[in-house]
Design a protein around this motif. Structure first.
Motif: not given
Length: 238
Positions: A208-214, A221-224
């Motif tokens: 499985x692939x693990x990611x993080x989104x901020x 401000x919204x992140x890129x």
């Protein structure tokens, strides 16, 4: 008073008659999940039809079915999808996914859901909102059990869930023969405890692939990364 609609780049979502309004959870799932190049998609608990519309925009050779238990939500989802550029490819149906007999014989390449997930009692002046938020409406174990036989070969199930129940969801899914393929923990800001987790399961066991989104940077401000994920949907530059 909040607006009775939410305008996206290519479609508008009216939500004045729906218990659950357009929100970040649904937008994240609709933008993040992998979509098939063609085939059938099922949106469980479609509400306003938001996720169905996003997937129709992203995957032009698919047909999409949105189902919801609430009659007002179904009427509004029909209104929103008919008014969109993809109304011919989206069907909305009233049904309780606890008893998906209307779907017997159908197979889906992608099943998505932003399911009700509050296990504690939820209190507001809106009884429909309370119902839509309560996990009693569609327990996770029922969602997994009923989704698994509807997945076509190679099909996937994608959900957005509270971070606190993500590990429980992995175990519940495994009991139904569904194995984690991809996970993205969503933080409101760098270093914060994640509030939501985007998750995808399939029938085959594989790494499985693990990611993080901020979502927000230190200046709020919204992140890129967030902008890149949602850039084909939200209006304006953030």
């Amino acid at each position: 008073m909040s607006n009775s609609y939410f305008q996206f780049q290519q479609f508008m979502v009216r939500h004045d008659r729906c218990a659950m309004k357009v929100g970040t959870d649904g937008v994240l799932l609709g933008a993040w999940t992998q979509v098939p190049e063609k085939g059938q998609i099922l949106d469980v608990g479609t509400g306003t039809g938001l996720i169905a519309l996003m997937l129709a925009q992203r995957s032009p050779n698919t047909e999409i079915l949105g189902v919801d238990i609430d009659a007002d939500a179904v009427e509004q989802a029909i209104e929103n999808t008919v008014a969109s550029p993809w109304g011919a490819r989206i069907q909305i149906m009233q049904m309780d996914f606890k008893y998906p007999t209307q779907l017997q014989g159908r197979m889906f390449d992608l099943i998505v859901s932003n399911p009700p997930f509050f296990k504690e009692k939820v209190f507001s002046n809106d009884s429909k909102r309370n119902m839509a938020r309560s996990a009693e409406l569609l327990p996770l174990e029922t969602l997994f059990a009923n989704a698994e036989p509807l997945l076509a070969e190679g099909g996937i199930l994608s959900l957005v869930l509270p971070y606190a129940v993500a590990d429980e969801a992995i175990g519940q899914a495994a009991l139904q023969g569904l194995f984690l393929l991809r996970r993205c923990d969503v933080q409101t800001k760098e270093g914060a405890i994640p509030k939501r987790t985007l998750m995808t399961w399939g029938k085959a066991i594989q790494p499985s692939i693990s990611e993080t989104l901020v979502i927000y940077d230190a200046q709020h401000h919204y992140t890129a990364d967030f902008n890149n994920l949602t850039s084909n949907f939200y209006l304006g530059v953030f």
